[in-house]
Design a protein around this motif. Structure first.
Motif, short mmCIF file in Angstrom:
data_model
loop_
_atom_site.label_atom_id
_atom_site.label_comp_id
_atom_site.label_asym_id
_atom_site.label_seq_id
_atom_site.Cartn_x
_atom_site.Cartn_y
_atom_site.Cartn_z
N ALA A 38 0.86 -0.88 0.16
CA ALA A 38 -0.13 0.00 -0.29
C ALA A 38 0.79 0.84 -0.01
CB ALA A 38 -0.77 0.09 1.39
N GLU A 39 0.34 2.20 -0.55
CA GLU A 39 1.21 2.99 -0.98
C GLU A 39 1.04 4.07 0.42
OE1 GLU A 39 0.31 5.57 -3.75
OE2 GLU A 39 0.59 4.66 -5.26
N LYS A 40 2.11 4.64 0.85
CA LYS A 40 2.11 5.73 1.99
C LYS A 40 1.36 6.84 1.93
CE LYS A 40 4.63 7.88 5.74
NZ LYS A 40 6.31 8.03 6.26
N VAL A 41 0.11 7.25 3.30
CA VAL A 41 -0.87 8.02 2.92
C VAL A 41 -0.17 9.94 3.21
CG1 VAL A 41 -3.04 6.71 3.63
CG2 VAL A 41 -1.39 7.74 5.06
N LYS A 42 -1.26 10.55 2.61
CA LYS A 42 -0.13 11.95 3.07
C LYS A 42 -1.22 12.23 4.51
CE LYS A 42 0.57 12.69 -2.01
NZ LYS A 42 -0.16 13.31 -3.14
N PRO A 43 -0.13 13.33 5.27
CA PRO A 43 -0.83 14.08 6.38
C PRO A 43 -2.25 14.42 5.81
CG PRO A 43 1.48 14.72 6.33
CD PRO A 43 1.42 13.89 4.74
N LYS A 71 -7.47 20.97 24.74
CA LYS A 71 -6.22 20.03 24.52
C LYS A 71 -6.97 18.20 24.39
CE LYS A 71 -2.88 18.20 28.81
NZ LYS A 71 -1.64 18.35 27.80
N SER A 72 -8.47 17.58 24.60
CA SER A 72 -8.41 16.80 24.59
C SER A 72 -8.93 16.52 22.98
CB SER A 72 -10.13 16.35 24.96
OG SER A 72 -11.20 17.79 24.30
N MET A 73 -9.50 17.81 22.08
CA MET A 73 -9.43 17.37 21.09
C MET A 73 -7.91 17.14 20.10
SD MET A 73 -12.47 18.58 19.71
CE MET A 73 -14.21 18.76 20.36
N VAL A 74 -7.33 18.10 20.21
CA VAL A 74 -5.86 18.03 20.38
C VAL A 74 -5.40 16.83 20.00
CG1 VAL A 74 -3.30 18.89 20.43
CG2 VAL A 74 -4.92 20.15 20.43
N ASP A 75 -5.14 16.34 21.45
CA ASP A 75 -4.57 14.82 21.89
C ASP A 75 -5.49 13.82 21.10
OD1 ASP A 75 -3.35 15.46 23.49
OD2 ASP A 75 -4.38 15.44 25.27
N LYS A 76 -6.74 13.75 20.92
CA LYS A 76 -7.30 13.24 19.77
C LYS A 76 -7.32 13.14 18.14
CE LYS A 76 -12.57 13.35 21.60
NZ LYS A 76 -13.59 13.08 21.85
N TYR A 77 -6.52 14.23 17.72
CA TYR A 77 -6.24 14.35 16.37
C TYR A 77 -4.77 13.90 16.59
CZ TYR A 77 -3.98 16.02 12.44
OH TYR A 77 -2.90 16.97 11.27
N ARG A 78 -3.90 14.33 17.46
CA ARG A 78 -2.45 13.21 17.34
C ARG A 78 -2.37 11.91 17.85
NH1 ARG A 78 0.53 17.59 22.03
NH2 ARG A 78 0.33 18.91 20.69
N ASP A 79 -3.35 11.28 18.51
CA ASP A 79 -3.58 9.97 18.52
C ASP A 79 -4.20 9.36 17.23
OD1 ASP A 79 -3.21 9.94 20.89
OD2 ASP A 79 -4.97 9.89 21.72
N CYS A 80 -5.00 10.51 16.38
CA CYS A 80 -5.34 10.05 14.83
C CYS A 80 -3.97 9.51 14.23
CB CYS A 80 -6.02 10.57 14.15
SG CYS A 80 -7.14 10.16 12.86
N MET A 81 -2.90 10.65 13.88
CA MET A 81 -1.94 10.43 13.11
C MET A 81 -1.39 9.80 13.55
SD MET A 81 -2.88 13.11 10.74
CE MET A 81 -0.86 13.21 10.42
N ARG A 82 -1.01 9.21 14.76
CA ARG A 82 0.02 8.62 14.87
C ARG A 82 -0.90 6.77 14.97
NH1 ARG A 82 -0.13 11.02 20.74
NH2 ARG A 82 1.83 11.92 20.54
N GLY A 83 -1.95 6.83 14.82
CA GLY A 83 -2.50 5.49 14.60
C GLY A 83 -1.94 5.13 12.55
N TYR A 84 -1.59 6.34 12.36
CA TYR A 84 -1.15 6.46 10.81
C TYR A 84 0.10 5.77 10.29
CZ TYR A 84 -6.63 6.67 8.77
OH TYR A 84 -7.65 6.80 8.64
N GLY A 85 1.11 6.58 11.74
CA GLY A 85 2.12 6.30 11.55
C GLY A 85 3.22 7.42 11.40
N PHE A 86 2.00 8.41 11.42
CA PHE A 86 2.89 9.95 11.60
C PHE A 86 3.65 9.97 13.02
CE2 PHE A 86 -0.25 9.46 8.23
CZ PHE A 86 1.04 10.37 7.03
N LYS A 87 4.46 11.09 13.35
CA LYS A 87 5.53 11.04 14.23
C LYS A 87 4.90 12.70 14.85
CE LYS A 87 9.30 8.19 13.96
NZ LYS A 87 11.00 8.40 13.44
N VAL A 88 4.68 12.95 15.52
CA VAL A 88 3.35 14.31 15.40
C VAL A 88 3.87 14.56 17.47
CG1 VAL A 88 1.86 14.03 14.22
CG2 VAL A 88 1.48 12.95 17.03
N GLN A 89 4.79 15.88 17.77
CA GLN A 89 5.42 15.91 19.03
C GLN A 89 3.94 16.76 19.98
OE1 GLN A 89 7.54 19.22 19.11
NE2 GLN A 89 8.54 19.09 16.52
#
Length: 89
Positions: A38-43, A71-89
């Motif tokens: 599978a191709e890597k997805v774009k952020p 803060k809770s919305m930001v954390d949900k977004y970060r968790d979702c991005m990590r789920g796709y393999g992106f490194k977020v701070q």
């Protein structure tokens, strides 16, 4: 006769003695495409709902500290991005 013949060609009905029609070429392409990695997805193309809710919260927050309020919305977004393999701070 040439490619652009003026005489029409009579259509032949399909019978059991007729040669079988070719396989569906699109299905052949699909099966070979499935075997590729599978191709890597774009952020920009993932976590759209989480991103919209995070941005709306930050833009329209009436709190003194929108970062803390959202803060809770930001954390949900970060968790979702990590789920796709992106490194977020």
């Amino acid at each position: 006769m040439g490619w652009f013949s003026s005489s029409p060609v009579q259509a032949q009905p399909f019978t059991e003695s007729s040669p079988a029609p070719p396989n569906n070429l699109a299905s052949d392409l699909k099966s070979s495409a499935d075997s590729k990695p599978a191709e890597k997805v774009k952020p920009c193309c993932v976590c759209k709902e989480e991103k919209v809710s995070r941005d709306d919260c930050m833009l329209f927050s009436r709190a003194d500290d929108p970062q803390e309020d959202c803060k809770s919305m930001v954390d949900k977004y970060r968790d979702c991005m990590r789920g796709y393999g992106f490194k977020v701070q």
